[in-house]
Design an enzyme around this catalytic site. Sequence first.
Site, PDB file in Angstrom:
ATOM      1  N   GLU A 247       0.623  -1.293   0.051  1.00 44.28           N
ATOM      2  CA  GLU A 247       0.087  -0.024  -0.152  1.00 44.28           C
ATOM      3  C   GLU A 247       0.781   1.235  -0.022  1.00 44.28           C
ATOM      4  O   GLU A 247       0.938   1.887   1.029  1.00 44.28           O
ATOM      5  CB  GLU A 247      -0.965   0.052   1.193  1.00 44.28           C
ATOM      6  CG  GLU A 247      -2.052  -1.029   1.072  1.00 44.28           C
ATOM      7  CD  GLU A 247      -3.085  -0.955   2.111  1.00 44.28           C
ATOM      8  OE1 GLU A 247      -2.974  -0.262   3.221  1.00 44.28           O
ATOM      9  OE2 GLU A 247      -4.155  -1.501   1.982  1.00 44.28           O
TER      10      GLU A 247
ATOM     11  N   GLU B 185      -6.482  -7.835  -0.180  1.00 39.87           N
ATOM     12  CA  GLU B 185      -7.011  -7.776   1.147  1.00 39.87           C
ATOM     13  C   GLU B 185      -8.284  -7.840   1.257  1.00 39.87           C
ATOM     14  O   GLU B 185      -8.842  -6.594   0.761  1.00 39.87           O
ATOM     15  CB  GLU B 185      -6.169  -6.821   1.931  1.00 39.87           C
ATOM     16  CG  GLU B 185      -4.749  -7.131   2.165  1.00 39.87           C
ATOM     17  CD  GLU B 185      -4.054  -6.037   2.914  1.00 39.87           C
ATOM     18  OE1 GLU B 185      -4.830  -5.120   3.673  1.00 39.87           O
ATOM     19  OE2 GLU B 185      -2.900  -5.672   2.966  1.00 39.87           O
TER      20      GLU B 185
ATOM     21  N   HIS C 285      -8.415  -5.720  15.272  1.00 39.84           N
ATOM     22  CA  HIS C 285      -8.800  -5.974  13.921  1.00 39.84           C
ATOM     23  C   HIS C 285      -9.108  -7.445  13.781  1.00 39.84           C
ATOM     24  O   HIS C 285      -8.441  -8.294  13.953  1.00 39.84           O
ATOM     25  CB  HIS C 285      -7.587  -5.861  12.624  1.00 39.84           C
ATOM     26  CG  HIS C 285      -8.157  -5.531  11.338  1.00 39.84           C
ATOM     27  ND1 HIS C 285      -8.346  -6.501  10.576  1.00 39.84           N
ATOM     28  CD2 HIS C 285      -7.924  -4.469  10.560  1.00 39.84           C
ATOM     29  CE1 HIS C 285      -8.836  -6.166   9.361  1.00 39.84           C
ATOM     30  NE2 HIS C 285      -8.364  -4.685   9.223  1.00 39.84           N
TER      31      HIS C 285
END
Length: 685
Positions: free
Chosen positions: A154, A327, A378
């Site tokens: 990213e 993802e 998460h």
Amino acid sequence: MSSSSLPFATPPMRLGVCYYPEQWPRERWADDARAMREMGLSTVRIAEFAWSRMEPSEGRFDWEWLDAAIETLAAQGLQVILGTPTAAPPQWLVQAHPDVLPVDAQGRVKPFGARRHYCFSSPSMWTASERIVTAMAQRYGQHPAVVAWQTDNEYGCHDTTLSYSPAALTAFRRWLAERYGSIEALNDAWGTAFWGVQFLGFEHVGFPVGQPTSALPTHAMDFRRFSSDQVVRYNRMQVELLRQHAPGRPVLHNFMGLFGEFDHHEMGQDLDIAAWDSYPLGHVDTAATFLTEAERQQWARTGHPDISAFHHDLYRGIGHGRLWVMEQQAGPVNWADWNALPLPGMVRAWSWEAFAHGAELVSYFRWRQLPYGQEQMHSGLNRPDGQRDVGGEEAARVAQEIAQVAAALPADALATVSAEVALVVDYPSLWMTQIQPQGKDMAGFGVAIRYYSALRQLGLNVDVIGPDADLSAYRLVVLPQSLHVSDALAQRLQQHSGVIVAGPRTGSKTADLAIATPLPPGPLRALLPVRVRAVESMRPGRHYAVQAEAGSPLGHASQWRDLLDLDASPEGQDVQVRERCEDGWPARVSAGRVDLHAALVDPALLQAWLDDAARRAGLSTVAISAQKPGLRLRRRGALQFAINHGPADAQVPVPTGVPLLLGSATLPPGGVAAWVVPGSAPRSR
Ligand code: GAL
């Protein structure tokens, strides 16, 4: 590299997962790998943050653990996607070479202690990256289980595209000197006659931040272009090393949603596949700043019905037709302002939505929730105690359904992903909206997604394309917010035989971010003989009623409008005013097959305008969302998919007598249906 020589050449639908062996005791690995296989996963992405484990000190490598991790996964028949670990430079590197660290706009160094703490212009980072990428690729480039490579992770995440470091300043000045040749040329291009900002030499140019008020827009634009080039260059260095040492393996990068700080079309030129990271609930809650509070509430647990889809259609183009979701959100995230639980069924629905839009792989983030660290809140496919979580159950179901669908269709039945409509999006125009929004809510992806959403609610399949893409396959081309239209694009639009729709502000700026000459729509004036004499932005709540020539109000214009003067067309073609704002200014005009929207209008009116354009283009539309706001359709090869984002049950438009391969004719919220399009004639096998 020809795609036929690559693993994954025939686009199957596969599931994968992101896994971090370095975060778990080695005794767990074999159990994890077995459980992945049992869940129906076939790929595992690893290693993208493990630089400090691979190279514990400068030039000393420890591959033993990674060898073992790869072997453990391979022993279960899992294929490995290796991430180069450069998103997480080790502390020894930062200590030896502090110039690695990025600097923020206030001049503060961003210290070690998280991730993405590097500046794309740092020479030390460049050298260290070459070393680790080469060493890693030499070790695993030919490994039979390693089927693909991801560069870094990213790029730009955590606001790290722009760096204000001394290294960046030196590189920016060099970049400017190459671009302009002389300081006079720079002064000219930047319009430094304004406020007397005459620069004395390239060595005296600084960053376009910190001045008492905004810097020259072209200064800001050039800094954006330079910063984008630095990211693209850095990625290219990694790609070239991977091509050299890992031949035949596709190289990809995992891009982000709602993010455009560097030119993704340019980077895409260097990649075999574009992957992206899909977090539908995080986008709705926090990243999609253009949504209203009511929309955030409405889609809080399902994700917005068009935001993920928009990115699938965007990245499929950037990846030359090859799209992976690297993802996929599998439960609550930790990084939004509020982190909702996905509605039961949504992890499955998002997976099928990606496949419907052409994804070859959906890889979930992450295998197992980690009980420590920044992302301890998460979720993953499994809970912290290792038991399957809801996302894991849904992933297992998708795996079974893929097998079922694959068994019913010939191998190539899902190979083509085509669209009738092109939506043109370009990154420099996006930067222009950010540098000079002129209306606070005019910056970013909001306008493009609004147009995309209206097209999808007409049941149309859309490709989101760059400004250099071939237009010939499309009967309808929509430019929602191309502030800059190059002469080349203008020429291709002129030659195009389909219908063209241009949104407000189209062609309004030169490449240097000045007002276009002739006046906007600039190079499109040959197609649209009008001149924008003024523009107006409107704060929320202000609007103008929009009406047909003698009719009652059809809707309203808000946010933005261009005030148009109509010219006689050089070809003698008149401009027809289709609707006007209540004070008489044109809201929509047509010149033959070209429409110009002079105002942003409410969703229902926008849909009506695009419906009209689509019909003129010979496309048939269906108002699929009138009664069912969350239902969306997407065709892939022989299959028509329908996905219901809710909030209520929706009837899917399956033709009578056609059996469903997935789902039911009445779809609950979170439901997915698919059927073979009559006439597309796949043979059963
Ligand atoms: C992505 C990132 C992952 C993880 C994830 C959490 O941005 O690539 O490493 O942080 O977000 O949602």
